[in-house]
Write a protein that holds these residues in place. Sequence first.
Motif, mmCIF file in Angstrom:
data_model
loop_
_atom_site.group_PDB
_atom_site.id
_atom_site.type_symbol
_atom_site.label_atom_id
_atom_site.label_comp_id
_atom_site.label_asym_id
_atom_site.label_seq_id
_atom_site.Cartn_x
_atom_site.Cartn_y
_atom_site.Cartn_z
ATOM 1 N N ASP A 1 7.561 4.418 -1.259
ATOM 2 C CA ASP A 1 8.049 5.960 -1.350
ATOM 3 C C ASP A 1 9.383 6.034 -0.765
ATOM 4 O O ASP A 1 9.756 5.080 -0.179
ATOM 5 C CB ASP A 1 7.136 6.668 -0.681
ATOM 6 C CG ASP A 1 6.863 8.012 -1.075
ATOM 7 O OD1 ASP A 1 7.524 8.630 -1.917
ATOM 8 O OD2 ASP A 1 6.097 8.992 -0.482
ATOM 9 N N GLU B 1 5.449 -2.591 -6.373
ATOM 10 C CA GLU B 1 4.691 -1.427 -6.866
ATOM 11 C C GLU B 1 3.499 -1.491 -5.796
ATOM 12 O O GLU B 1 2.871 -2.430 -5.345
ATOM 13 C CB GLU B 1 4.099 -1.599 -8.092
ATOM 14 C CG GLU B 1 5.415 -1.443 -9.041
ATOM 15 C CD GLU B 1 4.506 -1.734 -10.602
ATOM 16 O OE1 GLU B 1 3.318 -1.870 -10.594
ATOM 17 O OE2 GLU B 1 5.796 -1.630 -11.382
ATOM 18 N N GLU B 2 2.923 -0.128 -5.818
ATOM 19 C CA GLU B 2 1.682 -0.056 -5.040
ATOM 20 C C GLU B 2 0.715 -0.775 -5.466
ATOM 21 O O GLU B 2 0.534 -0.582 -6.821
ATOM 22 C CB GLU B 2 1.449 1.458 -4.576
ATOM 23 C CG GLU B 2 2.288 2.183 -3.598
ATOM 24 C CD GLU B 2 1.880 3.588 -3.531
ATOM 25 O OE1 GLU B 2 0.881 4.249 -4.010
ATOM 26 O OE2 GLU B 2 2.590 4.445 -2.867
ATOM 27 N N VAL C 1 0.828 -1.103 -0.034
ATOM 28 C CA VAL C 1 -0.016 -0.009 -0.142
ATOM 29 C C VAL C 1 1.075 1.277 0.044
ATOM 30 O O VAL C 1 0.170 2.288 0.058
ATOM 31 C CB VAL C 1 -1.018 -0.013 1.215
ATOM 32 C CG1 VAL C 1 -2.094 -0.918 1.072
ATOM 33 C CG2 VAL C 1 -0.277 -0.090 2.653
ATOM 34 N N LEU C 2 2.158 1.119 0.099
ATOM 35 C CA LEU C 2 3.042 2.464 0.247
ATOM 36 C C LEU C 2 4.333 1.785 -0.358
ATOM 37 O O LEU C 2 4.866 1.012 0.265
ATOM 38 C CB LEU C 2 3.184 3.026 1.462
ATOM 39 C CG LEU C 2 4.289 4.221 1.484
ATOM 40 C CD1 LEU C 2 3.373 5.684 1.217
ATOM 41 C CD2 LEU C 2 4.854 4.303 2.688
#
Length: 286
Positions: free
Chosen positions: A211, A241-242, A208-209
């Motif tokens: 970054d 990847e998200e 979900v993240l």
Amino acid sequence: MLSVFLSILLLSGTAFAKQKEVSLKVGWLPRKIEQGDICVVNVLVAKGIRSLTGEFQGKDLSFYKVKKGRLFRTLIGIDMETDPGTYQLVISAKSRSGKTVKGRYRIRIKERDFGEQRITLPEEMVELDEDTLKQVEDEEKKVKEIWTKERSDRLWRGKFIKPLDGEVISPFGVRRILNDLPRNRHSGVDLEAGMGEEIRSSNAGIVVLVDELYFSGKSVVVDHGRGLYTMYFHLSRIDVEEGQRVKKGEVLGLAGSTGRSTGPHLHWGVRLHDARVDPFSLLKLK
Ligand SMILES: [Zn+2]
């Protein structure tokens, strides 16, 4: 397996209360609950019970069925900064005929001695300028958003695993003293890692993240469903990847030293219904 678990509960003398009139049996583990623990609440219901709800520390509890029996379970996260004391657990069972029965139980949370850790960092890593402070605030907001979006399905299966084999170099909950100034408690566990070592997802879930954040560097958060998330920080490379589904043990990326870090390691964190809990209590789950 199920009956073994129940007998362990009974033998260990865990608070195991019985509401005779509806035969609602409630038990929880661990027996002594401390700040930062994950508390597993098991409820064995009588035939004819249609739904179960509960409340603890002002949060609603939702239960999932364990296998196909009449055993229901929920996980409660005891935030590392919860005030020690006795808290009320309320469980309501609704029968098919529409009758609701409430059970009230007292759960005692003990203080845990997390200790402290002195760290010396170059001043520029500790004193943030205005732009950096703003960046950190925005990042915190973005990450906080994640904890508000709980999936109702459970994606994890079986036991959780350590993301890599490294030793603990900074334990969960220690009070950080940076350049002689007391700072926040450590909200995860730092595991020793070689640069480029593979970091694996502790269980199945959805990314979900992905970054790069000021403090935590290249970061991945995996949502395991039902309010349970694991975090992997300071990576040198991210391989997911998200939105991507990952399996237990799937490589998320490689260990590194990005963000505010003085050498390669993995910061491994766990959130459960927005509570900061000890990743090692996740490993104890059956
Ligand atoms: Zn850390």
